[in-house]
Scaffold this motif. Structure first.
Motif, PDB file in Angstrom:
ATOM      1  N   GLY A 135       8.809  11.231  -3.494  1.00  0.00           N
ATOM      2  CA  GLY A 135       9.417  10.258  -4.583  1.00  0.00           C
ATOM      3  C   GLY A 135       8.234   9.872  -5.388  1.00  0.00           C
ATOM      4  N   PHE A 136       8.633   8.805  -6.246  1.00  0.00           N
ATOM      5  CA  PHE A 136       7.486   8.182  -7.301  1.00  0.00           C
ATOM      6  C   PHE A 136       7.407   6.695  -7.037  1.00  0.00           C
ATOM      7  CE2 PHE A 136       9.679  11.985  -8.971  1.00  0.00           C
ATOM      8  CZ  PHE A 136       8.612  12.680  -9.675  1.00  0.00           C
ATOM      9  N   ALA A 137       6.108   6.376  -7.481  1.00  0.00           N
ATOM     10  CA  ALA A 137       5.799   4.970  -7.598  1.00  0.00           C
ATOM     11  C   ALA A 137       5.732   4.731  -8.965  1.00  0.00           C
ATOM     12  CB  ALA A 137       4.898   4.602  -6.756  1.00  0.00           C
ATOM     13  N   GLU A 138       6.240   3.478  -9.476  1.00  0.00           N
ATOM     14  CA  GLU A 138       5.849   2.915 -10.823  1.00  0.00           C
ATOM     15  C   GLU A 138       5.716   1.738 -10.767  1.00  0.00           C
ATOM     16  OE1 GLU A 138       7.720   2.715 -15.249  1.00  0.00           O
ATOM     17  OE2 GLU A 138       9.126   3.081 -13.641  1.00  0.00           O
ATOM     18  N   VAL A 165       0.910  -1.202   0.041  1.00  0.00           N
ATOM     19  CA  VAL A 165       0.003  -0.088   0.032  1.00  0.00           C
ATOM     20  C   VAL A 165       0.884   1.102   0.073  1.00  0.00           C
ATOM     21  CG1 VAL A 165      -1.772   1.145   0.879  1.00  0.00           C
ATOM     22  CG2 VAL A 165      -1.833  -1.082   1.262  1.00  0.00           C
ATOM     23  N   VAL A 166       0.887   2.084  -1.038  1.00  0.00           N
ATOM     24  CA  VAL A 166       1.438   3.136  -1.391  1.00  0.00           C
ATOM     25  C   VAL A 166       0.614   4.409  -0.952  1.00  0.00           C
ATOM     26  CG1 VAL A 166       2.976   4.391  -3.179  1.00  0.00           C
ATOM     27  CG2 VAL A 166       2.642   1.831  -3.278  1.00  0.00           C
ATOM     28  N   PRO A 167       1.370   5.531  -0.284  1.00  0.00           N
ATOM     29  CA  PRO A 167       0.886   6.812   0.185  1.00  0.00           C
ATOM     30  C   PRO A 167       0.927   7.639  -1.028  1.00  0.00           C
ATOM     31  CG  PRO A 167       2.990   6.726   1.251  1.00  0.00           C
ATOM     32  CD  PRO A 167       2.842   5.309   0.493  1.00  0.00           C
ATOM     33  N   GLY A 168       0.214   7.405  -1.961  1.00  0.00           N
ATOM     34  CA  GLY A 168       0.162   8.353  -3.250  1.00  0.00           C
ATOM     35  C   GLY A 168      -0.384   9.735  -2.861  1.00  0.00           C
ATOM     36  N   THR A 169       0.109  10.719  -3.790  1.00  0.00           N
ATOM     37  CA  THR A 169      -0.465  12.210  -3.417  1.00  0.00           C
ATOM     38  C   THR A 169      -1.851  12.438  -3.533  1.00  0.00           C
ATOM     39  OG1 THR A 169       0.269  12.894  -5.663  1.00  0.00           O
ATOM     40  CG2 THR A 169       1.942  13.298  -4.011  1.00  0.00           C
ATOM     41  N   THR A 173       3.277  10.151  -8.009  1.00  0.00           N
ATOM     42  CA  THR A 173       4.100  10.929  -6.921  1.00  0.00           C
ATOM     43  C   THR A 173       3.468  10.298  -5.680  1.00  0.00           C
ATOM     44  OG1 THR A 173       2.756  12.820  -6.791  1.00  0.00           O
ATOM     45  CG2 THR A 173       4.832  13.105  -8.406  1.00  0.00           C
ATOM     46  N   ILE A 174       4.415  10.263  -4.637  1.00  0.00           N
ATOM     47  CA  ILE A 174       4.015   9.733  -3.109  1.00  0.00           C
ATOM     48  C   ILE A 174       4.455  10.955  -2.470  1.00  0.00           C
ATOM     49  CG2 ILE A 174       4.322   7.304  -3.617  1.00  0.00           C
ATOM     50  CD1 ILE A 174       6.982   7.466  -2.440  1.00  0.00           C
ATOM     51  N   ARG A 175       3.432  10.941  -1.211  1.00  0.00           N
ATOM     52  CA  ARG A 175       3.665  12.024  -0.319  1.00  0.00           C
ATOM     53  C   ARG A 175       4.531  11.374   0.743  1.00  0.00           C
ATOM     54  NH1 ARG A 175      -0.950   9.653   0.790  1.00  0.00           N
ATOM     55  NH2 ARG A 175      -1.559   9.298   2.833  1.00  0.00           N
ATOM     56  N   ASP A 176       4.786  12.137   1.744  1.00  0.00           N
ATOM     57  CA  ASP A 176       5.288  11.687   3.063  1.00  0.00           C
ATOM     58  C   ASP A 176       4.402  10.814   3.840  1.00  0.00           C
ATOM     59  OD1 ASP A 176       7.083  13.512   2.250  1.00  0.00           O
ATOM     60  OD2 ASP A 176       7.171  14.691   4.013  1.00  0.00           O
ATOM     61  N   GLY A 177       4.776   9.489   4.272  1.00  0.00           N
ATOM     62  CA  GLY A 177       3.667   8.692   4.877  1.00  0.00           C
ATOM     63  C   GLY A 177       4.425   7.220   4.943  1.00  0.00           C
ATOM     64  N   ASP A 178       3.634   6.332   5.103  1.00  0.00           N
ATOM     65  CA  ASP A 178       4.167   5.100   5.403  1.00  0.00           C
ATOM     66  C   ASP A 178       3.815   3.938   4.160  1.00  0.00           C
ATOM     67  OD1 ASP A 178       5.166   5.484   7.821  1.00  0.00           O
ATOM     68  OD2 ASP A 178       3.541   5.014   9.067  1.00  0.00           O
TER      69      ASP A 178
END
Length: 85
Positions: A67-70, A23-27, A43-48
């Motif tokens: 950062g980024f998630a792909e 599970v990704v903390p997306g913006t 893009t990802i926001r600060d999180g877990d």
């Protein structure tokens, strides 16, 4: 069946493993990635980041800052600006 997951910072590759779900903390909001997820970049926001090794397992969490998630046919790669240990 498993998802290939990699967590990378500018300094090094921190993780490369087969997992059930991440599970990704997306913006735009959190999103879960399983094997065969449709290709996406976010893009990802600060999180877990929550990493589930198997279905029903308690998640391991890793705090990231930006950062980024792909997601592609090879799996999920998270390029984190910073990982907070």
């Amino acid at each position: 069946m498993a998802l290939n997951f990699e967590l990378v910072t500018p300094e090094k590759l921190l993780r490369s493993e087969e997992v059930h779900m991440v599970v990704v903390p997306g913006t735009e909001g959190d999103f879960g990635v399983l094997e065969r997820h449709a290709p996406v970049m976010s893009t990802i926001r600060d999180g877990d980041i929550s990493i589930y090794k198997t279905a029903g397992a308690e998640p391991e969490t890793i705090k990231v800052e930006g950062g980024f998630a792909e997601v592609n046919d090879k799996g999920l790669t998270i390029l984190a600006e910073r990982v907070v240990e």
